[in-house]
Design an enzyme around this catalytic site. Structure first.
Site: not given
Ligand code: SF4
Ligand code: SF4
Length: 371
Positions: A128, A186, A209, A237, A240, A244
């Site tokens: 990191d 997607c 974010c 968070c 996202c 998936c």
């Molecule tokens: Fe779909 Fe995962 Fe690609 Fe996002 S990262 S577009 S949720 S497959």
């Molecule tokens: Fe950040 Fe992903 Fe949460 Fe959106 S969903 S606020 S990009 S961590």
């Protein structure tokens, strides 16, 4: 032969994925420059401050020839969802210790093996903190593709992966890069983001974010327009990645250090808001939650309680109006304004008469106006 031995050692010390990339200028460097130019790094000044260093891994290790990329899956069983007064903590911080330390130990073992095999070789382990485009090198080393949510994804493991790198001046046989991507049509991650932080696929505006707002933006108030979107997230968070499809069947990690701590999964936002500096240090020193410091974490707790819309949180928020940290007082004022009601308003008015900090005064004025 050497690369094969190194990979076997990587698996023995606990890495789930390993691959070798040549030490070249990463393709993503120009995208990084563009990203910084667009202001998306926000207050993370440590990125633009050393931009040029990201241009080539030789700035991380002089004479580097190979970048060994490694990943560990940190997915564990999911705890129960949060109840009233509780909030969520990002999965990577569920365990009892900072993953950087754990990965550094494993990198150290791997480097020891290489030094024993090739005395005099040079290595540097990275987790990191060095100016290295880790995801780019992970893709180049064949570990996976970068998803529209900007995270590295492996078809079998999904994306709950900690990345690490071992740079060396040895010429190791490189692996084939991961040339295909499997997001297809997607857009789940883009659609689910609560703060609309993706201006386009594969690009994250960190300033929006939640993980930036509640961790990196640790010493200043969160912009008012983004507070509601933070929902019940106290630290980081995962939305996202949670949505998936590649994470649906990701395997569970056997690493005990990632097992969820009972007091974080979920976390009691009211108890957070009552935490003294001493208690904060005792509970969170040496863990990822140390990063936003006490004031940042308590600010997050106040925002989460305001977002929950439950007036039973008013007494603890009123107590927080007298917190020594203006950051906490300001967030508590905002939350009280959001919850409303007579006792919230009278506490805000009483605090306004004695509040010495101008930013908090303005938060209280806005909260009273909202009521
Ligand atoms: Fe779909 Fe995962 Fe690609 Fe996002 S990262 S577009 S949720 S497959
Ligand atoms: Fe950040 Fe992903 Fe949460 Fe959106 S969903 S606020 S990009 S961590």
């Amino acid at each position: 032969m050497l690369a094969a031995g190194l990979k076997a050692c990587a698996r023995r010390v606990g890495f789930d994925l390993v691959g070798v990339a040549p030490a070249v200028a990463p393709e993503g460097f120009h995208e990084l420059l563009d990203w910084i130019d667009r202001g998306y790094a926000g207050s993370m000044e440590y990125i633009p401050r050393r931009t040029e260093a990201y241009a080539h891994p030789e700035h991380v290790l002089d004479g580097v020839r190979s970048v060994v990329m490694l990943a560990i899956n940190y997915r564990t069983d999911d705890p129960r969802p949060p109840a009233a007064g509780e909030g969520r903590v990002s999965r990577y911080a569920w365990g009892g210790r900072d993953y950087h330390d754990l990965l550094r130990e494993k990198l150290g073992a791997l480097a020891d093996w290489l030094h024993a095999e090739v005395p005099g070789c040079r290595t540097r382990g990275v987790v990191d903190t060095a100016p290295l485009l880790e995801r780019d090198f992970a893709r180049l080393a064949g570990l996976g593709w970068i998803g529209k949510n900007t995270v590295l994804i492996d078809r079998r493991m999904g994306s709950w992966l900690f990345l690490a790198a071992l740079l060396t001046d040895l010429e190791l046989e490189p692996d084939a890069p991961h040339e295909t991507a499997h997001c297809g049509t997607c857009t789940r991650c883009l659609d689910a983001c609560p703060t609309d932080a993706f201006p386009e696929p594969y690009v994250l505006d960190a300033r929006k974010c939640i993980a930036y707002l509640n961790i990196e933006l640790r010493d200043r108030p969160v912009p008012v327009a983004l507070r509601e979107g933070m929902g019940d997230w106290l630290f980081g968070c995962d939305v996202c990645q949670d949505v998936c499809p590649w994470n649906r069947k990701s395997p569970r990690s056997a690493e005990l250090a990632f097992a969820p701590r009972a007091d974080l999964n979920p976390a009691d936002a009211r108890a957070f808001l009552r935490m003294s500096e001493a208690e904060f240090r005792w509970r969170f020193r040496g863990t990822p939650l140390d990063r936003p410091k006490r004031a940042g974490l308590l600010r997050n707790a106040a925002i989460a309680l305001g977002n929950a819309g439950d007036r039973s949180a008013v007494p603890v928020l009123v107590e927080a109006l007298a917190d020594p940290a203006p950051l906490v007082r300001g967030a508590a004022a905002w939350a009280l304004g959001k919850l409303g009601g007579e006792s919230a308003e009278s506490a805000l008015a009483a605090r306004r008469r004695i509040e010495p900090d101008e930013v908090v005064q303005s938060e209280i004025d806005d909260a009273l106006a909202a009521g």
